[in-house]
Design an enzyme around this catalytic site. Structure first.
Site, PDB file in Angstrom:
ATOM      1  N   GLN A 223     -91.024  47.184   5.735  1.00 38.26           N
ATOM      2  CA  GLN A 223     -91.995  47.601   4.730  1.00 38.26           C
ATOM      3  C   GLN A 223     -92.077  49.118   4.585  1.00 38.26           C
ATOM      4  OE1 GLN A 223     -95.761  45.587   5.380  1.00 38.26           O
ATOM      5  NE2 GLN A 223     -94.786  43.582   5.423  1.00 38.26           N
TER       6      GLN A 223
ATOM      7  N   HIS B 113    -105.296  42.689  14.171  1.00 35.84           N
ATOM      8  CA  HIS B 113    -106.383  42.985  13.245  1.00 35.84           C
ATOM      9  C   HIS B 113    -107.718  42.459  13.786  1.00 35.84           C
ATOM     10  CE1 HIS B 113    -103.362  44.356  10.506  1.00 35.84           C
ATOM     11  NE2 HIS B 113    -102.859  43.140  10.324  1.00 35.84           N
TER      12      HIS B 113
ATOM     13  N   ASP C 110     -98.038  48.660  11.495  1.00 33.92           N
ATOM     14  CA  ASP C 110     -98.063  47.537  10.566  1.00 33.92           C
ATOM     15  C   ASP C 110     -97.141  47.742   9.367  1.00 33.92           C
ATOM     16  OD1 ASP C 110     -98.675  45.217   9.243  1.00 33.92           O
ATOM     17  OD2 ASP C 110    -100.831  45.511   9.211  1.00 33.92           O
TER      18      ASP C 110
END
Length: 458
Positions: free
Chosen positions: A68, A276, A327
């Site tokens: 990502q 999280h 993340d």
């Protein structure tokens, strides 16, 4: 006669270093075969010593989706409706229509290099990109896992590889949607993948392998019962309670909140890292503390996606364990993650120094807790101590932000006052992988990254 000390491969000297029992001045660390073989305090620097600045132990990045990194900054346009995690996820799914093994390896390698530049010396890679862009299995089921391993080797970062089990699109084993086709596997194929990951990493320095049920949305209760056994004592990570919609959907499905359901139906203990856990009740987080699990916080990504704020102040005051991860890798840096964590607590509770304690400053308390929690979540011990891997970060004391600082003031200034790029050097297993603030192979890794972007963004 006192025996002569064994020779070392490398000697690194620091003006000060953060050792397990606190700060020490004029520290020489001897390295042999990639591990710390000696630590001497109050020693003058020898002409042959490397190092310099302030020495800190490297920290584990507890949660990364390396691929990502190529999306950073590309999802900031508002859509026709309210924008949140779920609209971001749809954009991420479309991004995955492009990019094969070569591109994923190149993107991951640069992300790992940037982690080293930012003070992380181990990455816990939450790896769920298993299939080709059409959703078909590669001839070698571990094709992309092998590319993650190659990217870690190219950058020099230590790797905890967590192959991810992902089978459904929602609570109650709903069929997967088209955008999830690159993630999907079954238990038999997943067991083969985990075994392949162990083979791929068996010759890597300090590598670890665990498992990651993606989330309660993506696994069934029966599958979740099987997955911990595949970890073989390694780490077990899971996304849980990141968004309010997830909580609402879990309540509709089971009558329980996500963390509540997980604690009631899974053997959550010290091996587990709950990623999280943003939306938890006090009863839930107190049970997490009692079980000895780690909460994996990703403050920058959670802020970027508008997830919410984890109740870190109360959790830490109760002895809760935590690590930080990058993340989505929209931005990469340990100091930046810790700053965002503390500032989110200050904004939510309208106070200051909320994660500090009576014995340590805010920066010192954050750093030492994330060091311990990250080591637990990554399945590998760490620290500037005899026998540990020589994973060492050096802060550049020539920076104005460190002028006149010592002890905890150095960490406070790094996290809250210093500009990006305040890390001078990083050694991973005794090999200098960052020099003058820049990864030693950055030029080559950047060139591969740029080439990959031409494919995935075309």
């Amino acid at each position: 006669m006192t025996p002569e000390p064994e020779p070392v491969d490398l000697a690194l000297w620091f003006e000060a270093a953060l050792l397990p029992d606190g700060w020490a001045k004029d520290v020489r660390i001897g390295v042999r075969a990639g591990r710390i073989a000696s630590i001497d305090v109050g020693i003058m620097r020898a002409p042959t010593d490397g190092g310099g600045g302030i020495g800190l132990p490297g920290v584990t990045n507890v949660h990364s989706h390396a691929f990502q990194r190529a999306m950073a900054g590309l999802t900031e346009a508002r859509g026709p409706s309210d924008d949140d995690f779920w609209t971001w996820r749809e954009l991420m799914y479309r991004f995955l229509d492009r990019g094969g093994p070569d591109e994923i390896e190149a993107i991951s390698a640069l992300a790992f290099a940037e982690m080293l530049e930012g003070g992380f010396t181990r990455v816990t890679e939450f790896h769920y990109l298993h299939n080709d862009p059409s959703g078909a299995a590669y001839a070698d089921r571990s094709e992309i896992a092998g590319r993650i391993v190659a990217a870690a080797e190219a950058s020099g970062i230590a790797l905890t590889l967590l192959p991810v089990f992902y089978a459904y699109s929602g609570f109650g084993a709903l069929p997967p949607v088209r955008g999830q086709r690159r993630f999907i596997t079954d238990l038999e194929g997943f067991a083969d993948l985990v075994a392949a990951c162990r083979r791929l990493t068996q010759d890597m320095e300090d590598a670890r392998v665990g498992v990651a049920p993606h989330s309660l949305r993506a696994v069934s209760a029966d599958e979740l019962a099987v997955l911990p056994g595949l970890a073989q004592g390694g780490p077990i990570h899971i996304h849980v309670a990141e968004q309010t919609k997830e909580v609402e959907d879990c309540l509709a499905w089971s009558g329980a909140r996500p963390v509540e359901w997980l604690l009631n139906h899974a053997p959550v203990d010290e091996r587990w890292c709950l990623i999280h856990a943003t939306h938890v009740t006090e009863a839930e987080w107190r049970e997490v503390v009692a079980r000895g699990a780690v909460v994996g916080l990703c403050p920058i990504t959670e802020a970027n996606l508008g997830d919410g704020i984890f109740p870190a102040t109360a959790y830490l005051q109760a002895g809760g364990r935590f690590g930080v991860g990058t993340d989505s890798n929209v931005q990469i840096g340990l100091a930046e993650e810790l700053r965002m964590l503390e500032y989110s607590q200050r904004l939510g509770l309208r106070g200051r120094a909320l994660t500090a304690d009576a014995a340590r400053s805010t920066g010192r308390a954050l750093f030492e807790r994330v060091l311990a929690g990250g080591a637990q979540a990554g399945g590998a011990s760490c620290g500037l101590a005899m026998g540990q891997a020589a994973d060492i970060v050096s802060l550049d004391t020539r920076r104005l932000a460190f002028a006149g600082r010592s002890g905890d003031g150095v960490l406070d200034s790094w996290i809250f006052g210093a500009p990006t790029g305040s890390i001078a050097s990083v050694w991973r297993a005794g090999r200098e992988v960052v020099r003058h603030g820049r990864h030693v192979a950055r030029d080559a890794l950047e060139a591969r990254f740029r080439s990959a972007l031409k494919t995935v963004l075309s």
